[in-house]
Design a protein around this motif. Structure first.
Motif, PDB file in Angstrom:
ATOM      1  N   ALA A   1     -10.950   4.953   0.000  1.00 34.74           N
ATOM      2  CA  ALA A   1     -10.846   6.242  -0.690  1.00 34.74           C
ATOM      3  C   ALA A   1     -12.261   6.785  -0.908  1.00 34.74           C
ATOM      4  N   ALA A   2     -12.451   8.064  -0.653  1.00 33.55           N
ATOM      5  CA  ALA A   2     -13.786   8.657  -0.739  1.00 33.55           C
ATOM      6  C   ALA A   2     -14.376   8.534  -2.139  1.00 33.55           C
ATOM      7  N   ALA A   3     -13.524   8.570  -3.168  1.00 36.33           N
ATOM      8  CA  ALA A   3     -14.015   8.489  -4.539  1.00 36.33           C
ATOM      9  C   ALA A   3     -14.637   7.130  -4.840  1.00 36.33           C
ATOM     10  N   SER A   4     -14.179   6.075  -4.166  1.00 33.92           N
ATOM     11  CA  SER A   4     -14.693   4.733  -4.431  1.00 33.92           C
ATOM     12  C   SER A   4     -15.628   4.234  -3.335  1.00 33.92           C
ATOM     13  N   ALA A   5     -16.058   5.129  -2.435  1.00 31.68           N
ATOM     14  CA  ALA A   5     -16.895   4.723  -1.314  1.00 31.68           C
ATOM     15  C   ALA A   5     -18.335   4.493  -1.754  1.00 31.68           C
ATOM     16  N   PRO A   6     -19.013   3.538  -1.111  1.00 31.02           N
ATOM     17  CA  PRO A   6     -20.432   3.346  -1.403  1.00 31.02           C
ATOM     18  C   PRO A   6     -21.241   4.526  -0.872  1.00 31.02           C
ATOM     19  N   ALA A   7     -22.480   4.617  -1.287  1.00 27.67           N
ATOM     20  CA  ALA A   7     -23.344   5.700  -0.813  1.00 27.67           C
ATOM     21  C   ALA A   7     -23.489   5.625   0.699  1.00 27.67           C
ATOM     22  N   ALA A   8     -23.456   6.782   1.332  1.00 31.62           N
ATOM     23  CA  ALA A   8     -23.554   6.838   2.791  1.00 31.62           C
ATOM     24  C   ALA A   8     -24.970   6.496   3.229  1.00 31.62           C
ATOM     25  N   PRO A   9     -25.122   5.842   4.391  1.00 28.13           N
ATOM     26  CA  PRO A   9     -26.456   5.564   4.912  1.00 28.13           C
ATOM     27  C   PRO A   9     -27.188   6.867   5.209  1.00 28.13           C
ATOM     28  N   PRO A  10     -28.509   6.851   5.253  1.00 33.69           N
ATOM     29  CA  PRO A  10     -29.251   8.084   5.530  1.00 33.69           C
ATOM     30  C   PRO A  10     -28.899   8.661   6.895  1.00 33.69           C
TER      31      PRO A  10
ATOM     32  N   ALA B   1       0.841  -1.196   0.000  1.00 30.81           N
ATOM     33  CA  ALA B   1       0.000   0.000   0.000  1.00 30.81           C
ATOM     34  C   ALA B   1       0.877   1.248   0.000  1.00 30.81           C
ATOM     35  N   GLN B   2       0.423   2.262  -0.738  1.00 29.50           N
ATOM     36  CA  GLN B   2       1.153   3.521  -0.764  1.00 29.50           C
ATOM     37  C   GLN B   2       0.920   4.256   0.548  1.00 29.50           C
ATOM     38  N   ALA B   3       1.866   5.087   0.909  1.00 28.41           N
ATOM     39  CA  ALA B   3       1.753   5.853   2.147  1.00 28.41           C
ATOM     40  C   ALA B   3       0.613   6.856   2.040  1.00 28.41           C
ATOM     41  N   LEU B   4       0.008   7.173   3.181  1.00 33.09           N
ATOM     42  CA  LEU B   4      -1.022   8.205   3.222  1.00 33.09           C
ATOM     43  C   LEU B   4      -0.393   9.550   2.892  1.00 33.09           C
ATOM     44  N   ARG B   5      -1.166  10.399   2.253  1.00 35.37           N
ATOM     45  CA  ARG B   5      -0.684  11.737   1.924  1.00 35.37           C
ATOM     46  C   ARG B   5      -1.650  12.770   2.492  1.00 35.37           C
ATOM     47  N   PRO B   6      -1.150  13.883   3.002  1.00 40.94           N
ATOM     48  CA  PRO B   6      -2.050  14.951   3.440  1.00 40.94           C
ATOM     49  C   PRO B   6      -2.950  15.375   2.284  1.00 40.94           C
ATOM     50  N   GLY B   7      -4.216  15.569   2.594  1.00 40.53           N
ATOM     51  CA  GLY B   7      -5.199  15.935   1.585  1.00 40.53           C
ATOM     52  C   GLY B   7      -6.000  14.756   1.066  1.00 40.53           C
ATOM     53  N   GLU B   8      -5.525  13.530   1.348  1.00 42.68           N
ATOM     54  CA  GLU B   8      -6.245  12.338   0.902  1.00 42.68           C
ATOM     55  C   GLU B   8      -7.580  12.243   1.644  1.00 42.68           C
ATOM     56  N   GLN B   9      -8.654  11.929   0.916  1.00 47.90           N
ATOM     57  CA  GLN B   9      -9.983  11.835   1.504  1.00 47.90           C
ATOM     58  C   GLN B   9     -10.385  10.378   1.667  1.00 47.90           C
ATOM     59  N   LEU B  10     -10.899  10.048   2.850  1.00 47.77           N
ATOM     60  CA  LEU B  10     -11.313   8.686   3.162  1.00 47.77           C
ATOM     61  C   LEU B  10     -12.760   8.685   3.623  1.00 47.77           C
ATOM     62  N   ALA B  11     -13.456   7.570   3.375  1.00 44.65           N
ATOM     63  CA  ALA B  11     -14.846   7.435   3.776  1.00 44.65           C
ATOM     64  C   ALA B  11     -15.060   6.109   4.476  1.00 44.65           C
ATOM     65  N   SER B  12     -15.999   6.099   5.408  1.00 44.94           N
ATOM     66  CA  SER B  12     -16.362   4.883   6.118  1.00 44.94           C
ATOM     67  C   SER B  12     -17.281   4.033   5.252  1.00 44.94           C
ATOM     68  N   THR B  13     -17.212   2.726   5.454  1.00 45.87           N
ATOM     69  CA  THR B  13     -18.111   1.818   4.739  1.00 45.87           C
ATOM     70  C   THR B  13     -19.303   1.427   5.609  1.00 45.87           C
ATOM     71  N   VAL B  14     -19.327   1.860   6.893  1.00 47.56           N
ATOM     72  CA  VAL B  14     -20.410   1.478   7.799  1.00 47.56           C
ATOM     73  C   VAL B  14     -21.265   2.648   8.275  1.00 47.56           C
ATOM     74  N   CYS B  15     -20.812   3.871   8.053  1.00 42.02           N
ATOM     75  CA  CYS B  15     -21.595   5.044   8.456  1.00 42.02           C
ATOM     76  C   CYS B  15     -21.249   6.209   7.522  1.00 42.02           C
ATOM     77  N   ALA B  16     -21.731   7.384   7.833  1.00 42.51           N
ATOM     78  CA  ALA B  16     -21.550   8.541   6.959  1.00 42.51           C
ATOM     79  C   ALA B  16     -20.240   9.292   7.189  1.00 42.51           C
ATOM     80  N   THR B  17     -19.372   8.802   8.055  1.00 44.61           N
ATOM     81  CA  THR B  17     -18.125   9.491   8.383  1.00 44.61           C
ATOM     82  C   THR B  17     -17.217   9.623   7.160  1.00 44.61           C
ATOM     83  N   ARG B  18     -16.701  10.830   6.966  1.00 45.26           N
ATOM     84  CA  ARG B  18     -15.695  11.108   5.943  1.00 45.26           C
ATOM     85  C   ARG B  18     -14.627  11.976   6.583  1.00 45.26           C
ATOM     86  N   VAL B  19     -13.374  11.723   6.229  1.00 43.46           N
ATOM     87  CA  VAL B  19     -12.258  12.474   6.799  1.00 43.46           C
ATOM     88  C   VAL B  19     -11.267  12.862   5.716  1.00 43.46           C
TER      89      VAL B  19
END
Length: 107
Positions: free
Chosen positions: A45-54, A5-23
């Motif tokens: 990665a936020a770009a490939s995340a599934p739709a967030a729960p309501p 895996a590539q190292a994390l970079r500042p500015g990278e966006q991540l999303a949860s697969t179990v709730c609506a959390t995004r960081v």
């Protein structure tokens, strides 16, 4: 064989697969890629995340929008851009809410 895996970079966006959390990654360790999870499941990665729960599904938010979360060593810092019900962890250790730095007293 899988590629490392590539190292994390500042500015990278991540999303949860179990709730609506995004960081957004604010600070990341230079040596390696920590496993960042929310609600016990790895974040993607936020770009490939599934739709967030309501909103409102699952209870009160645990991660709060606009707050920063850090690991104990201070090498990993995340900014929450969407609230959710899952707790953030880095390599299995809980991330804590970063407190504001006190301003110097003026006399």
């Amino acid at each position: 064989m899988t590629a490392p895996a590539q190292a994390l970079r500042p500015g990278e966006q991540l999303a949860s697969t179990v709730c609506a959390t995004r960081v957004v990654v604010v600070r990341a360790p230079a040596d390696g890629r920590p496993l960042i999870a929310c609600g016990g499941e790895p974040m993607v990665a936020a770009a490939s995340a599934p739709a967030a729960p309501p909103a409102g599904a699952g209870g009160d938010p645990v991660t709060l929008i606009g707050k920063r979360y850090v690991d104990a060593a201070g090498t990993l810092e995340l900014l929450c851009t969407a609230s959710g019900t899952g707790a953030l962890t880095g390599d299995g250790d809980p991330l804590s809410l970063k407190s504001a730095k006190p301003l110097p007293a003026s006399d």
